[in-house]
Design a protein around this motif. Structure first.
Motif, PDB file in Angstrom:
ATOM      1  N   LEU A 151      11.105  -9.409  -1.697  1.00 42.95           N
ATOM      2  CA  LEU A 151      11.175  -8.637  -2.935  1.00 42.95           C
ATOM      3  C   LEU A 151      11.516  -9.538  -4.119  1.00 42.95           C
ATOM      4  O   LEU A 151      11.009  -9.359  -5.234  1.00 42.95           O
ATOM      5  CB  LEU A 151      12.215  -7.520  -2.810  1.00 42.95           C
ATOM      6  N   ARG A 152      12.384 -10.512  -3.878  1.00 41.76           N
ATOM      7  CA  ARG A 152      12.770 -11.423  -4.959  1.00 41.76           C
ATOM      8  C   ARG A 152      11.577 -12.227  -5.464  1.00 41.76           C
ATOM      9  O   ARG A 152      11.466 -12.538  -6.640  1.00 41.76           O
ATOM     10  CB  ARG A 152      13.897 -12.346  -4.495  1.00 41.76           C
ATOM     11  N   THR A 153      10.662 -12.574  -4.556  1.00 42.07           N
ATOM     12  CA  THR A 153       9.465 -13.316  -4.977  1.00 42.07           C
ATOM     13  C   THR A 153       8.561 -12.439  -5.845  1.00 42.07           C
ATOM     14  O   THR A 153       7.718 -12.955  -6.579  1.00 42.07           O
ATOM     15  CB  THR A 153       8.662 -13.840  -3.780  1.00 42.07           C
ATOM     16  N   LEU A 154       8.748 -11.108  -5.727  1.00 41.32           N
ATOM     17  CA  LEU A 154       7.970 -10.182  -6.564  1.00 41.32           C
ATOM     18  C   LEU A 154       8.694  -9.843  -7.861  1.00 41.32           C
ATOM     19  O   LEU A 154       8.227  -9.044  -8.655  1.00 41.32           O
ATOM     20  CB  LEU A 154       7.706  -8.884  -5.783  1.00 41.32           C
ATOM     21  N   GLY A 183       8.545  -1.747  -2.850  1.00 38.13           N
ATOM     22  CA  GLY A 183       7.909  -2.453  -3.953  1.00 38.13           C
ATOM     23  C   GLY A 183       8.702  -2.239  -5.227  1.00 38.13           C
ATOM     24  O   GLY A 183       9.579  -1.362  -5.296  1.00 38.13           O
ATOM     25  N   PRO A 184       8.408  -3.014  -6.254  1.00 40.73           N
ATOM     26  CA  PRO A 184       9.095  -2.845  -7.540  1.00 40.73           C
ATOM     27  C   PRO A 184       8.851  -1.460  -8.126  1.00 40.73           C
ATOM     28  O   PRO A 184       7.917  -0.760  -7.727  1.00 40.73           O
ATOM     29  CB  PRO A 184       8.460  -3.930  -8.423  1.00 40.73           C
ATOM     30  N   SER A 185       9.671  -1.083  -9.080  1.00 41.09           N
ATOM     31  CA  SER A 185       9.455   0.170  -9.794  1.00 41.09           C
ATOM     32  C   SER A 185       8.068   0.151 -10.433  1.00 41.09           C
ATOM     33  O   SER A 185       7.675  -0.839 -11.058  1.00 41.09           O
ATOM     34  CB  SER A 185      10.525   0.332 -10.876  1.00 41.09           C
ATOM     35  N   GLY A 186       7.311   1.238 -10.219  1.00 39.99           N
ATOM     36  CA  GLY A 186       5.969   1.299 -10.762  1.00 39.99           C
ATOM     37  C   GLY A 186       4.915   0.629  -9.904  1.00 39.99           C
ATOM     38  O   GLY A 186       3.755   0.493 -10.326  1.00 39.99           O
ATOM     39  N   SER A 187       5.287   0.217  -8.693  1.00 35.34           N
ATOM     40  CA  SER A 187       4.335  -0.495  -7.818  1.00 35.34           C
ATOM     41  C   SER A 187       3.328   0.440  -7.168  1.00 35.34           C
ATOM     42  O   SER A 187       2.295  -0.007  -6.660  1.00 35.34           O
ATOM     43  CB  SER A 187       5.093  -1.251  -6.725  1.00 35.34           C
ATOM     44  N   GLY A 188       3.633   1.747  -7.143  1.00 39.53           N
ATOM     45  CA  GLY A 188       2.729   2.715  -6.536  1.00 39.53           C
ATOM     46  C   GLY A 188       3.194   3.252  -5.200  1.00 39.53           C
ATOM     47  O   GLY A 188       2.471   4.008  -4.540  1.00 39.53           O
ATOM     48  N   LYS A 189       4.422   2.917  -4.797  1.00 42.08           N
ATOM     49  CA  LYS A 189       4.867   3.327  -3.453  1.00 42.08           C
ATOM     50  C   LYS A 189       5.007   4.837  -3.324  1.00 42.08           C
ATOM     51  O   LYS A 189       4.569   5.409  -2.308  1.00 42.08           O
ATOM     52  CB  LYS A 189       6.175   2.618  -3.067  1.00 42.08           C
ATOM     53  N   SER A 190       5.574   5.508  -4.312  1.00 47.16           N
ATOM     54  CA  SER A 190       5.692   6.965  -4.230  1.00 47.16           C
ATOM     55  C   SER A 190       4.318   7.630  -4.357  1.00 47.16           C
ATOM     56  O   SER A 190       4.033   8.626  -3.684  1.00 47.16           O
ATOM     57  CB  SER A 190       6.629   7.490  -5.320  1.00 47.16           C
ATOM     58  N   THR A 191       3.454   7.062  -5.202  1.00 49.54           N
ATOM     59  CA  THR A 191       2.097   7.604  -5.338  1.00 49.54           C
ATOM     60  C   THR A 191       1.346   7.507  -4.022  1.00 49.54           C
ATOM     61  O   THR A 191       0.648   8.441  -3.618  1.00 49.54           O
ATOM     62  CB  THR A 191       1.328   6.850  -6.436  1.00 49.54           C
ATOM     63  N   LEU A 192       1.499   6.384  -3.322  1.00 53.31           N
ATOM     64  CA  LEU A 192       0.840   6.210  -2.026  1.00 53.31           C
ATOM     65  C   LEU A 192       1.316   7.277  -1.046  1.00 53.31           C
ATOM     66  O   LEU A 192       0.508   7.893  -0.344  1.00 53.31           O
ATOM     67  CB  LEU A 192       1.119   4.809  -1.472  1.00 53.31           C
TER      68      LEU A 192
END
Length: 239
Positions: A234-237, A39-48
């Protein structure tokens, strides 16, 4: 079902400054599969990943590893769980510089007060090609060798799941390919369950599945991903 996350919410701060890093995420990571979180930076992936691994508390929702509810465990129980049922591979390797490769590999078992299965240890060491490096200190190993030591350390306790946080972030492309190939093989040949956070579509293509996050929510779930398919999504995001 190895790991399930249900209606997971994580809020940092309070009032006007509050940040909702995860917003009602529900996802299951199946046993014996390799899942990438992107996901983009700040999307929450590391938090998840941190919440799913019991490294961070949740605001609401639940995390279950097999029959255990992680969000109800105290600090001592969580520490025991992380030593025995959860493995970690980090971008920075996190090896202790004064210990040899073998001592680093054995450290989680020693902290848990258990002995390695000799046959399993041989399998892991041979699979990773570390047999002639066990007596070396981290400073005497290349970056790729250090990451393979970190992989062996994560695998040796036979955890229910291994979390890999940007495991190729500090490696050149050739060495990164070797580490990802091993992670792929550990799923296929050793039955390991892996959840990996990555920003790299090529790394994600080694996974069985890619879960895409944006603004703290799951926005897509891609089976049998290719690098091009992931990059296009990812580009669409806006990444």
């Amino acid at each position: 079902m190895t790991l399930s996350v249900t209606e997971l919410t994580k809020v940092y701060g309070e009032g006007d400054t509050a940040v909702r890093a995860l917003d009602g995420v529900t996802v299951t990571f199946a046993e014996g599969r390799f899942t990438a979180i992107m996901g983009p930076s700040g999307s929450g992936k590391s938090t998840l990943m941190h919440c799913a691994a019991g490294l961070d508390t949740v605001t609401s929702g639940s995390v279950r590893l097999h029959d255990q509810e992680l969000t109800r465990l105290g600090d001592a129980a969580l520490t025991r769980l992380r030593r025995t049922r959860v493995g970690f591979v980090f971008q920075s390797f996190n090896l202790l510089p004064t210990l040899t490769a073998k001592q680093n590999i054995l450290l989680p078992l020693e902290l848990a007060g258990t002995k390695p299965d000799p046959e399993w240890m041989t399998t892991v060491i041979d699979t990773l090609g570390l047999g002639d490096r066990l007596g070396h200190l981290p400073s005497q190993l290349s970056g790729g060798q250090q990451q393979r030591v970190a992989c062996a350390r994560a695998l040796l306790p036979r955890p229910a799941v291994i979390f890999a946080d940007e495991p190729t972030g500090n490696l050149d492309s050739k060495t990164g390919h070797e580490v990802l190939d091993f992670l792929r093989r550990s799923v296929r040949e050793l039955g390991q369950t892996i959840v990996m956070v990555t920003h790299d579509p090529n790394a994600a293509s080694y996974a069985d599945r890619v879960v895409l996050l944006a603004d703290g929510r799951i926005v897509d779930d891609i089976e049998d991903p290719t690098a091009d398919a992931v990059l296009g999504r990812l580009r669409t995001l806006g990444v």
